[in-house]
Design an enzyme around this catalytic site. Structure first.
Site, PDB file in Angstrom:
ATOM      1  N   SER A 126       0.991  -1.145   0.095  1.00 15.96           N
ATOM      2  CA  SER A 126      -0.075   0.009  -0.096  1.00 15.96           C
ATOM      3  C   SER A 126       1.050   1.186   0.103  1.00 15.96           C
ATOM      4  O   SER A 126       1.780   1.431   1.007  1.00 15.96           O
ATOM      5  CB  SER A 126      -0.862  -0.055   1.162  1.00 15.96           C
TER       6      SER A 126
ATOM      7  N   ASP B  24       7.535   7.170  -7.825  1.00 13.50           N
ATOM      8  CA  ASP B  24       7.252   8.570  -8.005  1.00 13.50           C
ATOM      9  C   ASP B  24       5.578   8.684  -7.867  1.00 13.50           C
ATOM     10  O   ASP B  24       5.358   9.734  -7.539  1.00 13.50           O
ATOM     11  CB  ASP B  24       7.742   9.035  -9.364  1.00 13.50           C
TER      12      ASP B  24
ATOM     13  N   LEU C 105       6.249   7.033 -15.256  1.00 10.81           N
ATOM     14  CA  LEU C 105       5.059   6.240 -15.639  1.00 10.81           C
ATOM     15  C   LEU C 105       4.482   5.614 -14.626  1.00 10.81           C
ATOM     16  O   LEU C 105       4.971   4.758 -13.618  1.00 10.81           O
ATOM     17  CB  LEU C 105       5.259   5.157 -16.660  1.00 10.81           C
TER      18      LEU C 105
ATOM     19  N   HIS D 199       2.802  -1.477 -17.016  1.00 14.11           N
ATOM     20  CA  HIS D 199       3.029  -1.395 -15.501  1.00 14.11           C
ATOM     21  C   HIS D 199       2.252  -3.084 -14.932  1.00 14.11           C
ATOM     22  O   HIS D 199       1.300  -3.165 -15.642  1.00 14.11           O
ATOM     23  CB  HIS D 199       1.967  -0.199 -14.629  1.00 14.11           C
TER      24      HIS D 199
ATOM     25  N   ARG E 243      -8.968   7.688  30.701  1.00 12.68           N
ATOM     26  CA  ARG E 243      -7.869   8.126  29.986  1.00 12.68           C
ATOM     27  C   ARG E 243      -6.840   8.663  30.968  1.00 12.68           C
ATOM     28  O   ARG E 243      -5.745   8.479  30.674  1.00 12.68           O
ATOM     29  CB  ARG E 243      -8.250   9.427  29.249  1.00 12.68           C
TER      30      ARG E 243
ATOM     31  N   GLU F 261      -1.869  11.583  11.441  1.00 13.62           N
ATOM     32  CA  GLU F 261      -1.947  10.253  12.106  1.00 13.62           C
ATOM     33  C   GLU F 261      -1.522   9.108  11.213  1.00 13.62           C
ATOM     34  O   GLU F 261      -1.062   8.252  11.775  1.00 13.62           O
ATOM     35  CB  GLU F 261      -3.536  10.163  12.468  1.00 13.62           C
TER      36      GLU F 261
ATOM     37  N   ASP G 132     -18.810  18.033  22.013  1.00 15.36           N
ATOM     38  CA  ASP G 132     -18.057  18.404  20.717  1.00 15.36           C
ATOM     39  C   ASP G 132     -18.752  17.799  19.456  1.00 15.36           C
ATOM     40  O   ASP G 132     -18.546  18.065  18.407  1.00 15.36           O
ATOM     41  CB  ASP G 132     -16.793  17.640  20.815  1.00 15.36           C
TER      42      ASP G 132
ATOM     43  N   GLN H 220     -16.177  14.066  16.487  1.00 17.91           N
ATOM     44  CA  GLN H 220     -15.111  13.707  17.409  1.00 17.91           C
ATOM     45  C   GLN H 220     -15.317  12.345  18.235  1.00 17.91           C
ATOM     46  O   GLN H 220     -14.363  12.057  19.158  1.00 17.91           O
ATOM     47  CB  GLN H 220     -14.987  14.839  18.456  1.00 17.91           C
TER      48      GLN H 220
END
Lengths: 610, 610
Positions: free
Chosen positions: B116, B146, B178, B251, B307, B355, B412, B416
């Site tokens: 990936s 590229d 390419l 390709h 948390r 992230e 929020d 979120q």
């Protein structure tokens, strides 16, 4: 042109508004609004052409708030412009239309949910590209924060907007130097930003973001430039109030009541000046050509990949409907979306290998009336899951098409195999998940997705499969297909996509051993009519073997398990429960335990158990 | 230094190897290998210090193949260096170690799955940063294509590597112009690339990528520079064979047998020259300080957010184990990972709002011996799902911590709220999903994740909750907790995180109506001991109400439904089945139907039905 003094007065008033709103709410981001008060004042009371009385006026300029946490200053600007009639101090309450971050379900002026950072420029790119393609002259504006310029998606959008020469797009970066927990990487090195944006072919204007005159000049330069423009506005976070101005520790922190009163002592409190907001020129909504849709059909027994049938159907639909657009991530020869280019090259948008921008840009195009089919390998769609999540929260109407699903792609190996895409798309609100197994059903899925009003996902397969349905067969959303329905069923075999064909092979093998299997095709994974399915399985042995070319979690088996939780159906699921290897299609299906042999074995176990 | 003529000979041989391998496999990407044959020749036979006999030699330079589809030339290089002993023509076969794209499970020299695109530079950034932190002098190299420079993640990595002054990192971009279906946006405008990379503070060297001397010089300049270096190598796709050289349409297409024979006529066929690969200096493996772990505990009845307990446990663990590293996406004051900074600031890596790079960089750090806890809001982790997917395919050992889970974050709003994170993390192979409901269980989840060898996910909650477990309570992986176990149970209420507390409130309400409820805490969502759970529910009424602060799809209810599919337990699931609004915590739990009242109602329905 609005007088500078009027615009300065409005900046003061907007600062007062956002402080009051967030203090009343007890949460929110006042200081992130205060840094861009002059930018909002100039944008909404001098620069943008829009009709405050009509959010859907097709002549309105477009505005995207990429830094979604500054929603209060957007609401305040709309309020002072007379565009909305909400209680500003209802901000963030359960019954308010003024949500903590912008949500289109609450307010007509908001067209995209933002608040996951770095996405707004891509949406704006889609809207600006739509104007070019429709030859319309609205301008698209977006306001970014500086912290979010670390998000890679911003550079994907910079490259695409430059590639498509979008001189009708202006981004403002509110460079207030302070992020949530400290200084940004770039801080106030404005020339670093200038170099970066310029290196992507953008016109970059560095200004004092608290000078309304400099903001005005920058917008003027933006219109004069033949490039997309970024206005890099050097600002001070919490500007206007000595307690917060340029101070750390005030991100996402409202002033308390006493602090607010002190702030109001400092902030000027002018009358709201009379302002004439520049009205849009009268424009028609985009009109699209509409012809009779004539899609290619296939005869039973023909052999073709569902990705090919998808490409054909997309091309045929596009021929009849000029609002249909294919947006692809540099793999259109694999997804087959390139078929659209043969007769209608204008209805194809190349988005290169930048899936995040691809999804958000597709959303922007859809806002401007296009019906977008956006495609890449199903594995790589996960690259843009946050963008898809936000598009779903926006109730965006786009169709995502993931090719090369499952281990059946073969030799390329695990990194190229979509094995959790069904789980990802199911776990969105209002999404629909379709998974055709042959050419005719693939065509019908494209018809289902057309003008559906939903976020749709179509999963296609790389290898060829036999056409098992006739050209006239219907595939209503939420239903399933009984492919084989013997008189005395011993077991029901359910599959989807490639595993329908494995189940059909298993059926023949079982028949040779005297076991009669019914075959069900779960072509629509979400929504799913569990009532009809349950009745069918219960009246046909009550035994069910499901096989899927997908991981078990969040897949078809779990969906069915949940839907059937109140039944007494005996169910067994076969799914890919390991990291797959490179290999041949059939040997991988076998190796991962979802092929005809595994199905037969599991079916025999179920039948013999009883 | 290896003679240029030898390196050129090796380039020829590598080209022959990759053509032969892919022709034999009948698939693969020979032309994407042929463009970087000189780069690989210089890298593996002149530039990099490594011991071909020992992949785990701590002195070896690091190599990451970002353009994973060029795996064959990596395999061929390792083969010609004597580092591996595999049949090259087994490429892409089910029983081969030479998979279509690089997979660490198959080959010791491969430390990260790639394929990936756009992820390799981030992994390399993590490895180079590890060298800086450990004061070690291996150098990190990565080769990109590229086309993948359009991926935004590349710019996230550029910014971070520059910020951390990684002069020990060299990236090579194989600019062969390419892509898969046509020319890249930038093509061979080498100065565009130079400007972009330079604008991020990188030393950029533009060279002829087929000149071994220029490649050598560029590496020399890279070592002389005090900046991270990118070598922009202008190359020709399919170089060396007239049929493919610079031609579109090649390709991912292997030559057929006849084409291969023609190619072999053109390509020189020298003897493999004798080469002395530069050996690494002898180095120790990184050694980390180890003290007795002494974590803060809490008394029952105390009130704190999970948390906060996470932040405390992380800080305490880091104090005792110097290999523990927190990597956070500019929200450490929200996730509480910042607590580590108080006593051990060197064990914190700020990764800013990027992230994707955060996850891949964390993976790179973990490869070099760090035990990484990487955190952001659970909603925003989805931004990096493809990177997490690839890390899981790499069997990376990192712990991801998602804070602000569910609607309980409050005002929020939806953007979120992490509401699909459990689904996303479950649908990975070998992942583990933990969801503590109080301070002591949160601490124990950190202990569970420590040296687990797995990809772990810990979900934390924003609001405070009561400590319900004693300091000595154990929380083994795969198990669940019986929080309340009355003598005569009418119904079992299962929750996780915040809904454990809602279930406890529901229990009291039910008791007032004469209904006895047992309470179960699903603190470990994956793996899950369904045998014990089933026995418990079956022997305690056989009725089960599950509530979760998560969407239904792929969540705890579906997991349990699947695990219990062979039982006769009556089960009802409450989950968030709408797009949530801004609002207060408790009113949102109620509004979304997962609170105490909803649990009570569902429990009464179940009890009264019987």
């Amino acid at each position: 042109m609005t007088d500078n003094s009027k615009l300065e007065s409005i900046s003061d008033l907007l600062r007062r508004d956002v402080i009051e709103m967030t203090t009343e709410a007890g949460s929110g981001h006042p200081t992130s609004c205060m840094s861009c008060a002059e930018v909002f004042s100039v944008l909404f009371f001098d620069e943008m052409n829009y009709d405050p009385g009509d959010a859907s006026n097709p002549g309105n300029d477009e505005f995207v708030l990429s830094k979604g946490h500054s929603a209060p200053i957007w609401y305040a600007s709309l309020d002072r412009a007379g565009a909305i009639d909400e209680e500003l101090d209802s901000l963030r309450k359960l019954d308010s239309h003024l949500q903590g971050h912008p949500m289109p379900i609450s307010l007509e002026w908001v067209e995209e949910a933002t608040g996951s950072l770095g996405q707004g420029l891509s949406i704006a790119t889609g809207e600006a590209l739509a104007a070019k393609k429709q030859d319309r002259d609205y301008h698209t504006y977006t306001v970014l924060g500086d912290s979010e310029v670390s998000e890679g998606q911003v550079y994907e959008a910079l490259e695409l907007a430059s590639y498509y020469d979008l001189d009708n797009l202006t981004a403002v970066v509110d460079v207030n130097r302070l992020g949530q927990r400290g200084e940004t990487i770039v801080g106030h090195h404005m020339n670093w930003y200038r170099d970066r944006f310029s290196s992507f072919g953008w016109n970059a204007e560095v200004i004092d973001g608290h000078s309304v005159q400099e903001i005005k000049n920058a917008f003027e330069n933006s219109h004069a430039s033949d490039r997309p423009t970024v206005i890099l506005a050097e600002t001070v976070k919490g500007k206007g109030v000595s307690l917060t101005e340029g101070e750390q520790g005030w991100h996402g922190v409202p002033l308390d009541e006493g602090e607010m009163q002190d702030a109001f002592e400092e902030l000027p409190d002018p009358e709201m000046p009379e302002v004439r907001i520049p009205q849009p020129e009268e424009q028609e909504k985009p009109s699209f050509q509409e012809k009779k849709v004539d899609m290619r059909t296939y005869e039973q027994g023909e052999v073709l990949a569902t990705r090919d049938a998808y490409g054909n159907a997309l091309a045929d639909l596009a021929e009849a409907r000029s609002e249909v657009l294919a947006v692809d991530g540099e793999v259109s020869n694999s997804t087959r979306s390139e078929y659209i280019k043969e007769d209608n090259p204008d209805q194809f948008v190349e988005s290169f290998i930048a899936e995040q921008n691809m999804i958000s840009m597709a959303q922007g195009l859809s806002i401007k009336g296009y019906e977008v089919f956006t495609s890449t390998f199903s594995a790589f769609i996960s690259r843009a899951h946050d963008q898809i999540r936000m598009a779903a929260l926006s109730e965006a109407e786009i169709t995502v098409v993931g090719s090369h699903a499952g281990v059946s792609i073969g030799q390329d190996g695990a990194s190229q195999m979509g094995l959790s895409d069904i789980a990802l798309f199911r776990a969105l609100r209002e999404s629909r998940v379709m998974y055709p197994c042959d050419g005719n059903s693939a065509r019908k899925m494209v018809e289902n997705a057309h003008k559906s009003g939903n976020m749709d996902y179509i999963r296609t397969t790389r290898p060829e499969t036999e056409v098992i349905y006739g050209p006239e067969e219907e595939f209503p959303i939420g239903e399933f297909k009984k492919v084989e329905e013997p008189e005395d069923t011993d077991v029901v075999l359910a599959g989807a996509g490639i595993t329908v064909h494995e189940a059909l092979e298993a059926r023949e093998m079982l028949e040779r051993e005297g076991v009669q299997a019914a075959i069900v095709d779960i072509y629509c994974v979400k929504p799913f009519n569990s009532y009809n399915f349950r009745r069918f399985v219960e009246s046909n042995s009550g035994k069910l073997v499901v096989s899927e070319d997908h991981y078990p979690e969040g897949g078809i088996g779990e969906m069915l398990g949940k839907e059937l939780e109140e039944s007494n159906i005996e169910m067994r699921t076969l799914a890919v429960d390991k990291i797959p290897h490179s290999g041949g299609k059939q040997e991988l299906l076998e190796n991962c335990g979802v092929d005809r042999k595994a199905i037969k074995k599991q079916a025999l176990n179920l039948v013999e158990d009883s």
